[in-house]
Design a protein around this motif. Structure first.
Motif, PDB file in Angstrom:
ATOM      1  N   HIS A 183      -8.772  -5.307  10.407  1.00  0.00           N
ATOM      2  CA  HIS A 183      -8.230  -5.772  12.073  1.00  0.00           C
ATOM      3  C   HIS A 183      -9.666  -5.533  13.457  1.00  0.00           C
ATOM      4  O   HIS A 183      -9.921  -6.484  13.994  1.00  0.00           O
ATOM      5  CB  HIS A 183      -7.496  -5.075  12.404  1.00  0.00           C
ATOM      6  CG  HIS A 183      -6.262  -6.458  11.696  1.00  0.00           C
ATOM      7  ND1 HIS A 183      -5.758  -5.865  10.550  1.00  0.00           N
ATOM      8  CD2 HIS A 183      -5.410  -7.011  11.550  1.00  0.00           C
ATOM      9  CE1 HIS A 183      -4.779  -6.254   9.695  1.00  0.00           C
ATOM     10  NE2 HIS A 183      -4.757  -7.538  10.597  1.00  0.00           N
TER      11      HIS A 183
ATOM     12  N   CYS B 137      -4.174   3.466   2.330  1.00  0.00           N
ATOM     13  CA  CYS B 137      -4.543   2.469   3.905  1.00  0.00           C
ATOM     14  C   CYS B 137      -5.437   3.612   4.484  1.00  0.00           C
ATOM     15  O   CYS B 137      -5.494   4.625   4.840  1.00  0.00           O
ATOM     16  CB  CYS B 137      -3.313   1.924   4.508  1.00  0.00           C
ATOM     17  SG  CYS B 137      -3.673   2.079   6.495  1.00  0.00           S
TER      18      CYS B 137
ATOM     19  N   ASN C 164       2.321   2.938   9.210  1.00  0.00           N
ATOM     20  CA  ASN C 164       1.344   3.071   8.635  1.00  0.00           C
ATOM     21  C   ASN C 164       0.742   4.569   9.273  1.00  0.00           C
ATOM     22  O   ASN C 164      -0.623   4.605   9.263  1.00  0.00           O
ATOM     23  CB  ASN C 164      -0.159   1.922   9.618  1.00  0.00           C
ATOM     24  CG  ASN C 164       0.042   0.782   9.156  1.00  0.00           C
ATOM     25  OD1 ASN C 164       1.160   0.305   9.026  1.00  0.00           O
ATOM     26  ND2 ASN C 164      -0.841  -0.398   8.372  1.00  0.00           N
TER      27      ASN C 164
ATOM     28  N   VAL D 241       0.950  -0.974   0.092  1.00  0.00           N
ATOM     29  CA  VAL D 241       0.486  -0.147   0.184  1.00  0.00           C
ATOM     30  C   VAL D 241       0.893   1.133  -0.189  1.00  0.00           C
ATOM     31  O   VAL D 241       2.293   1.235   0.296  1.00  0.00           O
ATOM     32  CB  VAL D 241      -1.240  -0.136   1.464  1.00  0.00           C
ATOM     33  CG1 VAL D 241      -1.845  -0.768   1.056  1.00  0.00           C
ATOM     34  CG2 VAL D 241      -0.681   0.000   2.336  1.00  0.00           C
TER      35      VAL D 241
ATOM     36  N   CYS E 168      -8.309  -6.536   2.870  1.00  0.00           N
ATOM     37  CA  CYS E 168      -7.956  -5.676   3.091  1.00  0.00           C
ATOM     38  C   CYS E 168      -8.206  -4.916   1.673  1.00  0.00           C
ATOM     39  O   CYS E 168      -7.401  -5.657  -0.050  1.00  0.00           O
ATOM     40  CB  CYS E 168      -6.278  -5.834   3.342  1.00  0.00           C
ATOM     41  SG  CYS E 168      -6.374  -3.890   3.157  1.00  0.00           S
TER      42      CYS E 168
HETATM   43 FE1  SF4 Z   1      -3.949  -0.319   6.513  1.00  0.00          FE
HETATM   44 FE2  SF4 Z   1      -5.481  -2.460   7.518  1.00  0.00          FE
HETATM   45 FE3  SF4 Z   1      -5.073  -2.996   5.148  1.00  0.00          FE
HETATM   46 FE4  SF4 Z   1      -3.247  -2.961   6.326  1.00  0.00          FE
HETATM   47  S1  SF4 Z   1      -5.509  -4.089   6.474  1.00  0.00           S
HETATM   48  S2  SF4 Z   1      -2.905  -2.165   4.848  1.00  0.00           S
HETATM   49  S3  SF4 Z   1      -3.713  -1.012   8.671  1.00  0.00           S
HETATM   50  S4  SF4 Z   1      -6.115  -0.630   5.849  1.00  0.00           S
END
Ligand code: SF4
Ligand code: 13P
Length: 368
Positions: free
Chosen positions: A233, A109, A142, A83, A320
């Protein structure tokens, strides 16, 4: 915000890259890779789709990928399958003459988007006024390069889910309090595991500009948590864990520390994506796992370890969506453009931001 930049930085993908067969994509990518040779390095985060990650020269969690990016001295092009904030970090940590490319610039993200510089500057003013010079900022990687630069300028550093504990320990040697952003859950889970009670934490609501969850007196606060979260999450719940405990008490629950406090407390183990992978790799045949992290990784683990029972903690898919934007059509488009001598979808951080964001990242990399 990344979404505001998209129209200016990414042209639509030409139609010729759509609707090809699996074989055509695979052959096209392999051929372009071969032609670019040592000029190209492809990096891939563990959440990438199988059909993309198989082309990565290096895979890893955020910390590993940052360290790998820093070591790339020869490659002219670093194609980052992950990302936007990860590609920004790679750009910051590599040389000026190297180009970092994100196959789809819409791969942002949502958590990183929850902290913008203006909000942080406003919060910082309030914090200085109410708590004085007692606070050091720490940002989870992040986050945007601009947030990392702010943190670097103010004596702070970055962290990942792998090294968050070590970074917070380092930060407490510098100041009495830490402002942790953007993920309240990683901040809370890490601080609590270090022995800091919830009464010594408070949440800064950056939208309303107010403190929340003030469980103890302000003078005792040690960790100030930004009100950000990961939309993937936070879909894992206590109910899901309780259901699994009832169904089969032998199933071990392992989650990413971006999950909520309740979920992390109720699980058997938690850690970064690479930590989860290692725990499963080391487990004996016949082990049973319910895993609370992104579905691509969980499905890959289940496939790689048929002698174990591995399932997603949630009964519904937890993808994601932004990580999943990186697909073979976009990878082929960026690689063939490079073969033709055109760099597209380059992630480029300006000089001043790079300087201070690198200060923050270098501090983290030297802490561990
Ligand atoms: Fe961002 Fe959550 Fe995707 Fe990780 S899982 S890249 S923190 S949106
Ligand atoms: P890791 O550093 O554990 O790979 O996590 C990155 C991430 O974005 C998790 O959502």
């Amino acid at each position: 915000m990344i979404r505001d930049m998209i129209p200016t930085v990414q042209k639509p993908m030409p139609d010729i890259y759509r609707n090809r067969s699996d074989q055509e994509y695979d052959e096209g990518i392999a051929q372009a890779k071969k032609r670019l040779g040592k000029d190209l390095v492809i990096m891939g985060h563990h959440y990438q789709r199988d059909d993309v990650i198989r082309f990565a020269d290096f895979t890893g969690d955020s910390l590993e990928l940052a360290r790998i990016a820093e070591k790339q001295k020869r490659a002219q092009y670093i194609v980052f399958c992950g990302v936007h904030f990860m590609a920004e970090s790679a750009d910051i940590l590599t040389g000026e003459e190297q180009a970092v490319i994100l196959p789809d610039m819409k791969a942002g993200c949502s958590m990183a988007d929850m902290a913008d510089l203006e909000e942080l500057e406003e919060a910082w003013d309030v914090i200085q006024e109410e708590l004085g010079d007692t606070v050091i900022p720490v940002t989870y990687v992040n986050s945007t390069a601009a947030i990392k630069a702010f943190v670097g300028r103010h004596g702070g550093t970055t962290c990942t889910s792998t090294n968050a504990k070590g970074v917070l320990e380092w930060a407490f040697t510098r100041k009495k309090r830490i402002l942790f952003l953007p993920d309240q859950h990683l901040g809370r889970n890490t601080a609590y595991a270090m022995g800091i009670p919830l009464e010594q934490m408070a949440v800064w609501n950056q939208v309303e500009g107010v403190w929340e969850e003030e469980k103890g007196p302000k003078e005792d606060w040690r960790v100030l948590l930004w009100k950000g979260h990961c939309s993937v999450h936070t879909k894992f719940t206590l109910d899901q864990i309780e259901k699994i405990r009832k169904q089969d008490p032998k199933t071990r629950v392992i989650v990413h520390p971006e999950c909520t406090f309740d979920v992390v407390q109720a699980s058997d183990d938690n850690g970064s994506t690479s930590y989860i992978i290692r725990r499963i790799q080391e487990a004996p045949s016949g082990s049973k796992w319910a895993v609370g992290t992104e579905v691509n990784l969980v499905q890959r683990l289940a496939h790689q370890h048929p002698d174990q029972e591995i399932r997603l903690l949630s009964e519904t898919m937890c993808p994601c969506l932004t990580m999943n934007r990186i697909d073979r059509p976009h990878l082929l488009w960026t690689l063939e453009s490079l073969v033709e001598g055109r760099i597209i979808n380059q992630v480029s951080v300006d000089e001043d931001t790079t300087h201070w964001a690198k200060t923050a990242l270098d501090r983290m990399l030297s802490i561990g």
